[in-house]
Design a protein around this motif. Structure first.
Motif, mmCIF file in Angstrom:
data_model
loop_
_atom_site.group_PDB
_atom_site.id
_atom_site.type_symbol
_atom_site.label_atom_id
_atom_site.label_comp_id
_atom_site.label_asym_id
_atom_site.label_seq_id
_atom_site.Cartn_x
_atom_site.Cartn_y
_atom_site.Cartn_z
ATOM 1 N N ILE A 166 0.850 -1.207 0.000
ATOM 2 C CA ILE A 166 0.000 0.000 0.000
ATOM 3 C C ILE A 166 0.880 1.250 0.000
ATOM 4 C CG2 ILE A 166 -1.660 1.349 1.366
ATOM 5 C CD1 ILE A 166 -2.755 -1.403 2.391
ATOM 6 N N ASP A 167 1.869 1.278 0.893
ATOM 7 C CA ASP A 167 2.710 2.475 1.045
ATOM 8 C C ASP A 167 3.540 2.763 -0.202
ATOM 9 O OD1 ASP A 167 1.744 2.670 3.589
ATOM 10 O OD2 ASP A 167 3.542 1.871 4.575
ATOM 11 N N ASN A 168 4.062 1.712 -0.821
ATOM 12 C CA ASN A 168 5.004 1.922 -1.919
ATOM 13 C C ASN A 168 4.368 1.915 -3.302
ATOM 14 O OD1 ASN A 168 7.865 1.978 -0.735
ATOM 15 N ND2 ASN A 168 6.856 0.286 0.351
ATOM 16 N N PHE A 169 3.202 1.297 -3.426
ATOM 17 C CA PHE A 169 2.623 1.136 -4.771
ATOM 18 C C PHE A 169 1.204 1.674 -4.886
ATOM 19 C CE2 PHE A 169 5.851 -2.119 -4.223
ATOM 20 C CZ PHE A 169 6.620 -1.928 -5.354
ATOM 21 N N ASP A 170 0.606 2.038 -3.752
ATOM 22 C CA ASP A 170 -0.757 2.542 -3.795
ATOM 23 C C ASP A 170 -1.694 1.526 -4.481
ATOM 24 O OD1 ASP A 170 -2.505 4.492 -3.083
ATOM 25 O OD2 ASP A 170 -2.305 5.630 -4.949
ATOM 26 N N GLY A 171 -1.428 0.254 -4.215
ATOM 27 C CA GLY A 171 -2.212 -0.807 -4.860
ATOM 28 C C GLY A 171 -3.570 -0.971 -4.205
ATOM 29 N N ASP A 172 -4.542 -1.431 -4.994
ATOM 30 C CA ASP A 172 -5.882 -1.701 -4.464
ATOM 31 C C ASP A 172 -6.133 -3.184 -4.246
ATOM 32 O OD1 ASP A 172 -7.181 0.998 -4.394
ATOM 33 O OD2 ASP A 172 -6.455 0.957 -6.453
ATOM 34 N N CYS A 173 -5.428 -4.026 -5.026
ATOM 35 C CA CYS A 173 -5.523 -5.462 -4.763
ATOM 36 C C CYS A 173 -4.196 -6.134 -5.091
ATOM 37 C CB CYS A 173 -6.679 -6.108 -5.540
ATOM 38 S SG CYS A 173 -6.342 -6.380 -7.278
ATOM 39 N N ALA A 174 -3.964 -7.272 -4.438
ATOM 40 C CA ALA A 174 -2.730 -8.029 -4.655
ATOM 41 C C ALA A 174 -3.079 -9.378 -5.270
ATOM 42 C CB ALA A 174 -2.014 -8.249 -3.327
ATOM 43 N N GLU A 175 -2.340 -9.725 -6.316
ATOM 44 C CA GLU A 175 -2.500 -11.051 -6.928
ATOM 45 C C GLU A 175 -1.167 -11.432 -7.566
ATOM 46 O OE1 GLU A 175 -1.767 -9.741 -9.776
ATOM 47 O OE2 GLU A 175 -3.494 -10.071 -11.072
ATOM 48 N N MET A 176 -1.172 -12.460 -8.420
ATOM 49 C CA MET A 176 0.109 -13.040 -8.812
ATOM 50 C C MET A 176 0.327 -13.141 -10.330
ATOM 51 S SD MET A 176 0.252 -15.941 -5.815
ATOM 52 C CE MET A 176 1.916 -16.460 -6.165
ATOM 53 N N GLU A 177 -0.519 -12.477 -11.122
ATOM 54 C CA GLU A 177 -0.360 -12.596 -12.579
ATOM 55 C C GLU A 177 -0.537 -11.291 -13.352
ATOM 56 O OE1 GLU A 177 -2.739 -14.604 -10.964
ATOM 57 O OE2 GLU A 177 -1.402 -16.317 -10.735
ATOM 58 N N GLY A 178 -1.407 -10.429 -12.863
ATOM 59 C CA GLY A 178 -1.895 -9.294 -13.666
ATOM 60 C C GLY A 178 -0.819 -8.443 -14.315
#
Ligand code: ADE
Length: 232
Positions: A166-178
């Protein structure tokens, strides 16, 4: 005419779509089965890539080189990084980033792929809008939002790692392919979108929640894919 490549990492992410498609041929490449045919009156190639970024990148490139797809959709489940995204909700990618890429030692931004001049791979605007509108139409009770997909070869299941992304990428979801599908699509100039239904909160509760909710979440995502493809 559109020919949509649909990638899911696991059986449960593509099985519902495969069951409803009319298959004209099946081809094996890189140990993956590519099913060509039609779904909802639209030409499609549906494939299970296997889990992780390398499987997904290989799969996307094969779809582009050998099956001549005009668009790529990645469907599946993800861990939420955003308090507004609960289990069962759907995230439509605005872009995707590799959270496990780190060449900061040579001055690159964390997550930036060296010598490519890009960190977040943007999804196709039209595909995003079609996905958003279709979701509101066919899944009116499901909360849907646009956001950033953060991908890595890791299942995120701790508060600390979640906070790091969250802190470094401002991501909304985590997964393993996108992000690797996004990178392959970007390099080949093919429009893509990632659709992920939330199966867990990517924290200490993920180990328990993921097996409980993955099936229902994967179905939500696949249902949206089925209904949006005829509008591309
Ligand atoms: N897919 C679903 N949940 C996930 C998580 N917490 N981390 C990585 N990939 C996921």
């Amino acid at each position: 005419m559109s020919k949509i490549g649909i990638i899911g990492a696991m059986d449960l992410e593509v099985d519902a779509l495969k069951a409803e498609m009319s298959v004209t041929s099946t081809t094996k490449r890189a140990s993956m089965e590519f099913l060509e045919g039609t779904l909802n009156n639209t030409k499609v190639v549906i494939v299970k890539s296997g889990i992780g970024k390398i499987n997904a990148a290989l799969c996307a490139q094969i779809l582009i080189d050998e099956f001549d797809v005009s668009h790529i959709i990645n469907t599946g489940v993800a861990g939420s990084l955003n308090a507004d995204l609960d289990i069962g909700d759907i995230l439509i990618s605005k872009d995707a980033v590799h959270h496990d890429m780190d060449v900061t030692i040579f001055g690159y931004k964390l997550g930036e792929v060296p010598q490519m001049g890009i960190r977040e791979f943007p999804a196709d605007e039209k595909m995003i809008e079609v996905a958003m509108a279709t979701c509101k139409e066919v899944n009116p009770d499901i909360n849907v939002r646009k956001g950033r997909v953060a991908s890595g070869d890791q299942f995120i299941s701790s508060k600390e790692k979640k906070q790091f992304i969250i802190d470094n990428f401002d991501g909304d979801c985590a997964e393993m392919e996108g992000a690797s599908i996004a990178q392959a699509a970007y390099l080949n100039n093919i429009p893509f979108v990632i659709i992920r239904a939330i199966s867990d909160k990517a924290d200490d509760s993920a180990e328990m929640d993921y097996p409980t909710f993955e099936k229902a979440a994967a179905k939500h995502s696949a249902n949206l894919v089925k209904h949006m493809i005829c509008k591309l």
